[in-house]
Motif scaffolding. Structure first.
Motif, mmCIF file in Angstrom:
data_model
loop_
_atom_site.group_PDB
_atom_site.id
_atom_site.type_symbol
_atom_site.label_atom_id
_atom_site.label_comp_id
_atom_site.label_asym_id
_atom_site.label_seq_id
_atom_site.Cartn_x
_atom_site.Cartn_y
_atom_site.Cartn_z
ATOM 1 N N ASP A 118 -9.338 -11.054 14.385
ATOM 2 C CA ASP A 118 -9.318 -11.403 12.973
ATOM 3 C C ASP A 118 -8.728 -12.810 12.805
ATOM 4 O OD1 ASP A 118 -6.643 -11.014 13.452
ATOM 5 O OD2 ASP A 118 -6.536 -9.086 12.435
ATOM 6 N N THR A 119 -8.501 -13.177 11.552
ATOM 7 C CA THR A 119 -8.017 -14.545 11.267
ATOM 8 C C THR A 119 -6.743 -14.860 12.049
ATOM 9 O OG1 THR A 119 -8.817 -14.105 9.055
ATOM 10 C CG2 THR A 119 -7.567 -16.115 9.330
ATOM 11 N N GLU A 120 -5.836 -13.890 12.107
ATOM 12 C CA GLU A 120 -4.557 -14.097 12.808
ATOM 13 C C GLU A 120 -4.791 -14.306 14.312
ATOM 14 O OE1 GLU A 120 -1.795 -11.048 11.427
ATOM 15 O OE2 GLU A 120 -0.652 -11.336 13.284
ATOM 16 N N ASP A 121 -5.662 -13.486 14.905
ATOM 17 C CA ASP A 121 -5.969 -13.633 16.338
ATOM 18 C C ASP A 121 -6.586 -15.002 16.623
ATOM 19 O OD1 ASP A 121 -5.306 -10.917 17.118
ATOM 20 O OD2 ASP A 121 -7.174 -10.281 16.181
ATOM 21 N N LEU A 122 -7.515 -15.412 15.767
ATOM 22 C CA LEU A 122 -8.211 -16.678 16.025
ATOM 23 C C LEU A 122 -7.259 -17.855 15.867
ATOM 24 C CD1 LEU A 122 -11.641 -15.862 14.342
ATOM 25 C CD2 LEU A 122 -11.108 -15.932 16.789
ATOM 26 N N GLU A 123 -6.324 -17.737 14.937
ATOM 27 C CA GLU A 123 -5.319 -18.792 14.783
ATOM 28 C C GLU A 123 -4.423 -18.831 16.033
ATOM 29 O OE1 GLU A 123 -5.271 -21.248 12.890
ATOM 30 O OE2 GLU A 123 -3.358 -21.962 13.715
ATOM 31 N N SER A 124 -4.057 -17.648 16.568
ATOM 32 C CA SER A 124 -3.254 -17.592 17.804
ATOM 33 C C SER A 124 -4.027 -18.237 18.955
ATOM 34 C CB SER A 124 -2.953 -16.158 18.212
ATOM 35 O OG SER A 124 -2.207 -15.519 17.271
ATOM 36 N N ALA A 125 -5.314 -17.985 19.009
ATOM 37 C CA ALA A 125 -6.132 -18.546 20.088
ATOM 38 C C ALA A 125 -6.185 -20.068 19.990
ATOM 39 C CB ALA A 125 -7.543 -17.950 20.040
ATOM 40 N N ARG A 126 -6.362 -20.584 18.764
ATOM 41 C CA ARG A 126 -6.378 -22.044 18.585
ATOM 42 C C ARG A 126 -5.014 -22.634 18.951
ATOM 43 N NH1 ARG A 126 -10.363 -20.943 14.482
ATOM 44 N NH2 ARG A 126 -8.758 -20.141 13.118
ATOM 45 N N GLN A 127 -3.955 -21.946 18.560
ATOM 46 C CA GLN A 127 -2.600 -22.419 18.860
ATOM 47 C C GLN A 127 -2.365 -22.438 20.381
ATOM 48 O OE1 GLN A 127 -0.576 -23.603 16.511
ATOM 49 N NE2 GLN A 127 0.849 -24.162 18.134
ATOM 50 N N PHE A 128 -2.868 -21.414 21.060
ATOM 51 C CA PHE A 128 -2.747 -21.344 22.526
ATOM 52 C C PHE A 128 -3.464 -22.545 23.164
ATOM 53 C CE2 PHE A 128 -4.791 -19.569 26.487
ATOM 54 C CZ PHE A 128 -3.650 -19.590 27.284
ATOM 55 N N GLY A 129 -4.659 -22.833 22.706
ATOM 56 C CA GLY A 129 -5.398 -23.987 23.239
ATOM 57 C C GLY A 129 -4.647 -25.288 23.021
ATOM 58 N N TYR A 130 -4.069 -25.411 21.843
ATOM 59 C CA TYR A 130 -3.291 -26.614 21.510
ATOM 60 C C TYR A 130 -2.084 -26.745 22.439
ATOM 61 C CZ TYR A 130 -0.236 -29.724 18.882
ATOM 62 O OH TYR A 130 0.597 -30.755 18.534
ATOM 63 N N GLU A 131 -1.399 -25.611 22.631
ATOM 64 C CA GLU A 131 -0.168 -25.597 23.443
ATOM 65 C C GLU A 131 -0.471 -25.918 24.914
ATOM 66 O OE1 GLU A 131 3.931 -25.118 24.030
ATOM 67 O OE2 GLU A 131 2.716 -25.525 22.259
ATOM 68 N N VAL A 132 -1.573 -25.385 25.425
ATOM 69 C CA VAL A 132 -1.947 -25.666 26.820
ATOM 70 C C VAL A 132 -2.175 -27.165 27.011
ATOM 71 C CG1 VAL A 132 -3.736 -25.326 28.566
ATOM 72 C CG2 VAL A 132 -2.907 -23.377 27.272
ATOM 73 N N MET A 133 -2.860 -27.776 26.063
ATOM 74 C CA MET A 133 -3.106 -29.223 26.191
ATOM 75 C C MET A 133 -1.808 -30.012 26.057
ATOM 76 S SD MET A 133 -6.076 -29.588 27.067
ATOM 77 C CE MET A 133 -6.185 -31.363 27.109
ATOM 78 N N ARG A 134 -0.923 -29.538 25.186
ATOM 79 C CA ARG A 134 0.361 -30.233 25.020
ATOM 80 C C ARG A 134 1.138 -30.186 26.341
ATOM 81 N NH1 ARG A 134 5.503 -29.622 24.014
ATOM 82 N NH2 ARG A 134 5.473 -27.360 24.143
#
Ligand code: FMN
Length: 266
Positions: free
Chosen positions: A134-150
């Protein structure tokens, strides 16, 4: 180094595709996709090198990586590539699947820098993890991608090995009783089911007929049928769906693993 991102995924009912796509969006990188859901795509040889980042996503089947992917994943060349294994499970458990996927990628020469387990609506029943991610999961997934690149772009990116849950020997694969969905009179013969079947189990000349020995019970045909004409009457699937509804209704949350999180623990 300029990195090239590729998503590799298998996703009969679409939840894994949604998750890996959201992770990719979070990285901010442009990306290519290798969708291994259909049989023709699984015969390609995928080759990657040190300039590549791979996000590899699979649904969890019986606590493991789906067995029909083993040959294709085993033929990947990934010497020097960075990889992010991701499993998507139906709110029961992911058991040894994340470790197995990580081990497969590392055996092909990739260095796993992060990993995650997400939740998707269960293939067998819409009542377990309904409409997830859901929206919360997809936001977590985007945040995870951001964090990995950081982490990747920062000085603190470490070389220590990534740890993920799971154990050896992996959970035993139980031989499944051959079965395939039945088709009701609601069928309008649109053929969506046959075109969506990842194993070619549904007869293109008679969409009501499918080969139980080819069916992997992924439920793609059931979930994609516009008239709900397909269902499993097979006891094992139907009974398991009832068990899942009674025992796996709590909301599980995504889990993330990075080399840095492992470092903090030790
Ligand atoms: C054959 C089969 C076995 C499954 N085994 C598990 C499991 O062991 N644990 C779990 O939580 N979900 C299990 N699931 C549910 C899927 O992992 C989950 O619904 C996933 O989101 C489906 O991914 P997809 O939408 O990309 O096809 C199973 C589904 C199928 C079809």
């Amino acid at each position: 180094m300029a990195r090239k991102l590729t998503l590799i995924y298998f996703s009969p009912t679409g939840t894994t595709r949604k998750i890996v796509t959201a992770i990719a969006e979070g990285t901010g990188l442009e990306y290519d996709s290798a969708d291994l859901t259909m049989p023709s795509a699984r015969s390609q040889t995928l080759a990657f090198g040190p300039e590549d980042i791979i996000i590899a996503g699979v649904p969890v089947y019986g606590g493991r990586v789906p067995s029909l992917l083993l040959e294709c994943l085993g033929s990947i060349q990934a010497e020097g590539a960075l990889a992010i294994p991701v499993v998507v499970y139906g709110n029961r458990h992911y058991d040894d699947s994340l470790l197995e996927l990580k081990d497969i990628l590392e055996a092909k020469g990739a260095a796993c820098i992060a990993a995650a387990a997400f939740i998707g609506e269960h293939s067998y029943t819409r009542k377990v993890a309904f409409d997830r991610p859901d929206t919360e999961d997809l936001e977590s997934a985007r945040q995870f991608g951001y964090e990995v690149m950081r982490l990747l772009n920062s000085d603190i990116f470490s070389n220590i090995e990534l740890n993920v849950p799971g154990k050896l020997p992996y959970k035993e694969r139980k031989p499944a009783k051959p079965a395939s969905p039945v088709t009701s009179d609601a069928c309008i013969e649109c053929g969506i089911c046959a075109r969506a079947c990842p194993t070619g189990a549904i007869d293109f000349k008679d969409f009501r007929t499918s080969d139980p020995t080819l069916c992997i019970k992924c439920c793609s045909c059931i979930k994609k049928c516009p008239t709900d004409a397909k269902s499993f009457t097979d006891d094992t699937v139907a009974n398991f769906a009832v068990w899942l509804e009674a025992n796996c209704s709590d909301r599980k949350l995504p889990e993330f693993f990075t080399r840095e999180s492992a470092q903090k623990v030790t």
